[in-house]
Design a protein around this motif. Structure first.
Motif, PDB file in Angstrom:
ATOM      1  N   THR A  59      37.982   0.843  53.660  1.00 30.91           N
ATOM      2  CA  THR A  59      37.857   0.033  54.867  1.00 30.91           C
ATOM      3  C   THR A  59      38.292   0.780  56.127  1.00 30.91           C
ATOM      4  N   GLY A  60      38.646   2.062  56.005  1.00 30.87           N
ATOM      5  CA  GLY A  60      39.025   2.825  57.180  1.00 30.87           C
ATOM      6  C   GLY A  60      39.153   4.293  56.856  1.00 30.87           C
ATOM      7  N   ALA A  61      38.984   5.129  57.855  1.00 31.65           N
ATOM      8  CA  ALA A  61      39.109   6.571  57.660  1.00 31.65           C
ATOM      9  C   ALA A  61      39.411   7.236  58.990  1.00 31.65           C
ATOM     10  N   THR A  62      40.189   8.298  58.930  1.00 32.27           N
ATOM     11  CA  THR A  62      40.387   9.199  60.059  1.00 32.27           C
ATOM     12  C   THR A  62      40.024  10.591  59.581  1.00 32.27           C
ATOM     13  N   THR A  63      40.283  11.581  60.399  1.00 32.50           N
ATOM     14  CA  THR A  63      39.974  12.948  59.976  1.00 32.50           C
ATOM     15  C   THR A  63      40.874  13.417  58.831  1.00 32.50           C
ATOM     16  N   THR A  64      42.034  12.765  58.657  1.00 29.42           N
ATOM     17  CA  THR A  64      42.977  13.217  57.623  1.00 29.42           C
ATOM     18  C   THR A  64      43.437  12.103  56.691  1.00 29.42           C
ATOM     19  N   SER A  65      42.828  10.913  56.761  1.00 31.15           N
ATOM     20  CA  SER A  65      43.294   9.809  55.913  1.00 31.15           C
ATOM     21  C   SER A  65      42.146   8.891  55.530  1.00 31.15           C
ATOM     22  N   ILE A  66      42.366   8.158  54.440  1.00 34.21           N
ATOM     23  CA  ILE A  66      41.439   7.133  53.970  1.00 34.21           C
ATOM     24  C   ILE A  66      42.243   5.873  53.681  1.00 34.21           C
ATOM     25  N   THR A  67      41.766   4.730  54.148  1.00 36.75           N
ATOM     26  CA  THR A  67      42.403   3.442  53.875  1.00 36.75           C
ATOM     27  C   THR A  67      41.546   2.656  52.899  1.00 36.75           C
ATOM     28  N   ILE A  68      42.174   2.173  51.839  1.00 35.79           N
ATOM     29  CA  ILE A  68      41.483   1.432  50.784  1.00 35.79           C
ATOM     30  C   ILE A  68      42.060   0.026  50.710  1.00 35.79           C
ATOM     31  N   THR A  69      41.201  -0.974  50.757  1.00 31.43           N
ATOM     32  CA  THR A  69      41.603  -2.364  50.548  1.00 31.43           C
ATOM     33  C   THR A  69      41.399  -2.697  49.074  1.00 31.43           C
ATOM     34  N   TYR A  70      42.422  -3.268  48.443  1.00 26.59           N
ATOM     35  CA  TYR A  70      42.381  -3.542  47.002  1.00 26.59           C
ATOM     36  C   TYR A  70      42.699  -5.012  46.749  1.00 26.59           C
ATOM     37  N   TRP A  71      42.297  -5.500  45.591  1.00 28.72           N
ATOM     38  CA  TRP A  71      42.695  -6.832  45.135  1.00 28.72           C
ATOM     39  C   TRP A  71      42.681  -6.834  43.608  1.00 28.72           C
ATOM     40  N   MET A  72      43.676  -7.494  43.029  1.00 27.15           N
ATOM     41  CA  MET A  72      43.817  -7.582  41.586  1.00 27.15           C
ATOM     42  C   MET A  72      43.204  -8.888  41.109  1.00 27.15           C
ATOM     43  N   VAL A  73      42.249  -8.797  40.199  1.00 32.56           N
ATOM     44  CA  VAL A  73      41.525  -9.966  39.743  1.00 32.56           C
ATOM     45  C   VAL A  73      42.315 -10.720  38.677  1.00 32.56           C
ATOM     46  N   LEU A  74      42.948  -9.997  37.764  1.00 32.25           N
ATOM     47  CA  LEU A  74      43.633 -10.615  36.631  1.00 32.25           C
ATOM     48  C   LEU A  74      45.059 -10.111  36.517  1.00 32.25           C
ATOM     49  N   SER A  75      45.896 -10.907  35.841  1.00 33.60           N
ATOM     50  CA  SER A  75      47.273 -10.527  35.535  1.00 33.60           C
ATOM     51  C   SER A  75      47.349 -10.052  34.087  1.00 33.60           C
ATOM     52  N   PRO A  76      48.455  -9.419  33.675  1.00 29.59           N
ATOM     53  CA  PRO A  76      48.601  -9.047  32.269  1.00 29.59           C
ATOM     54  C   PRO A  76      48.455 -10.269  31.364  1.00 29.59           C
ATOM     55  N   PRO A  77      47.921 -10.145  30.120  1.00 38.49           N
ATOM     56  CA  PRO A  77      47.592  -8.878  29.457  1.00 38.49           C
ATOM     57  C   PRO A  77      46.209  -8.332  29.780  1.00 38.49           C
ATOM     58  N   CYS A  78      45.441  -9.030  30.602  1.00 43.61           N
ATOM     59  CA  CYS A  78      44.087  -8.572  30.903  1.00 43.61           C
ATOM     60  C   CYS A  78      44.002  -7.775  32.198  1.00 43.61           C
ATOM     61  N   GLY A  79      45.045  -7.765  32.983  1.00 44.55           N
ATOM     62  CA  GLY A  79      45.007  -7.071  34.263  1.00 44.55           C
ATOM     63  C   GLY A  79      46.326  -6.395  34.572  1.00 44.55           C
ATOM     64  N   TYR A  80      46.698  -6.362  35.843  1.00 44.08           N
ATOM     65  CA  TYR A  80      47.872  -5.615  36.287  1.00 44.08           C
ATOM     66  C   TYR A  80      48.733  -6.455  37.210  1.00 44.08           C
ATOM     67  N   ASP A  81      49.972  -6.067  37.309  1.00 45.88           N
ATOM     68  CA  ASP A  81      50.892  -6.584  38.308  1.00 45.88           C
ATOM     69  C   ASP A  81      51.140  -5.491  39.335  1.00 45.88           C
ATOM     70  N   PRO A  82      51.374  -5.855  40.591  1.00 39.94           N
ATOM     71  CA  PRO A  82      51.665  -4.823  41.596  1.00 39.94           C
ATOM     72  C   PRO A  82      53.028  -4.212  41.340  1.00 39.94           C
ATOM     73  N   PRO A  83      53.248  -2.982  41.836  1.00 37.64           N
ATOM     74  CA  PRO A  83      52.338  -2.183  42.659  1.00 37.64           C
ATOM     75  C   PRO A  83      51.339  -1.397  41.825  1.00 37.64           C
ATOM     76  N   LEU A  84      50.296  -0.900  42.506  1.00 44.76           N
ATOM     77  CA  LEU A  84      49.295  -0.039  41.893  1.00 44.76           C
ATOM     78  C   LEU A  84      49.461   1.387  42.395  1.00 44.76           C
TER      79      LEU A  84
END
Length: 248
Positions: A59-84
């Motif tokens: 969702t964003g970029a500069t000459t030296t960086s990249i910004t990524i927007t994330y979202w977790m769909v599921l929680s354990p045991p099928c998904g993850y808990d933050p942080p990533l």
């Protein structure tokens, strides 16, 4: 006489009843008990749906960086808990094999948000993947290419054309405030185009993915400076335009 017979009969009946009562008392009581077996409680089994446990996009970029927007769909045991942990790779092949990440960043404690990865090279493509801080890697998402902004820009003109090909000139310009130490211009052909010869640059890429790197003498561009390269291209049809992207 009849009175005597009746008394004898009554006495006999009385004795018979007492005998029957005594016989019933001597018979042991029988009790039938039905035992019901307890049904063991079933242990629930988790059937994870075929959904992505985590997803994201640039969702964003500069000459030296990249910004990524994330979202977790599921929680354990099928998904993850933050942080990533977000890992960047220099190629899709490296990302597929989780090989040689070039940069990593840890997200915040939220289940959705943004993370910025800095210290990257200008005008460079990266691929990203997700994991957690315990070393578990997401098997699904390979995002990219995510490209940092370039210090340079490129434009192309078709100078002449004929039935079997055309000649084009590409101009590379540094529109920033810092010197460009080297450039790489890339684009995608729309048909069967093939570079026959080139001047002012070094051809790279293959198939429909074309790329030209600077020559040894025109790679460094001061702010506001430009360089050009030309190419002779064989093709059954001349494209309407060439849209090059400048990077490194």
């Amino acid at each position: 006489m009849l009175r005597t017979l009746g008394a004898a009969l009554a006495a006999a009946l009385a004795l018979t009843g007492l005998a029957a009562s005594a016989g019933a008392d001597r018979s042991p009581a029988t009790t039938t008990t039905l035992a019901t077996a307890a049904t063991p409680a079933s242990t629930p089994t988790f059937a994870c749906p075929p959904a992505l446990p985590v997803s994201g996009q640039v969702t964003g970029a500069t000459t030296t960086s990249i910004t990524i927007t994330y979202w977790m769909v599921l929680s354990p045991p099928c998904g993850y808990d933050p942080p990533l942990v977000v890992s960047l790779f220099a190629s899709r092949e490296d990302a597929t094999g989780w090989r040689d990440p070039v940069a990593e960043a840890v997200t915040g404690p939220e289940r959705s948000g943004t993370v910025t990865i800095d210290g990257l090279a200008p005008g460079t493509a990266y691929w990203f993947r997700f994991g957690d801080t315990k070393g578990v890697r997401d098997p699904y998402v390979i995002g990219g290419p995510a490209r940092t902004l370039s210090l340079c820009s490129a434009t192309a003109t078709i100078d002449s054309r004929w039935g079997g090909g055309f000649v084009a000139t590409v101009t590379v310009r540094n529109g920033g405030t810092e010197p460009v130490p080297g450039w790489l211009v890339s684009w995608r052909w729309s048909g069967d185009e093939r570079i026959q010869s080139i001047w002012g640059g070094v051809a790279e890429g293959s198939g429909q993915d074309a790329a030209v790197r600077n020559a040894s003498w025109n790679g460094t561009l001061a702010p506001g400076a430009s360089a050009t390269f030309g190419m002779l291209v064989a093709s059954s049809a001349t494209p309407a335009a060439i849209t090059p992207v400048c990077g490194r």
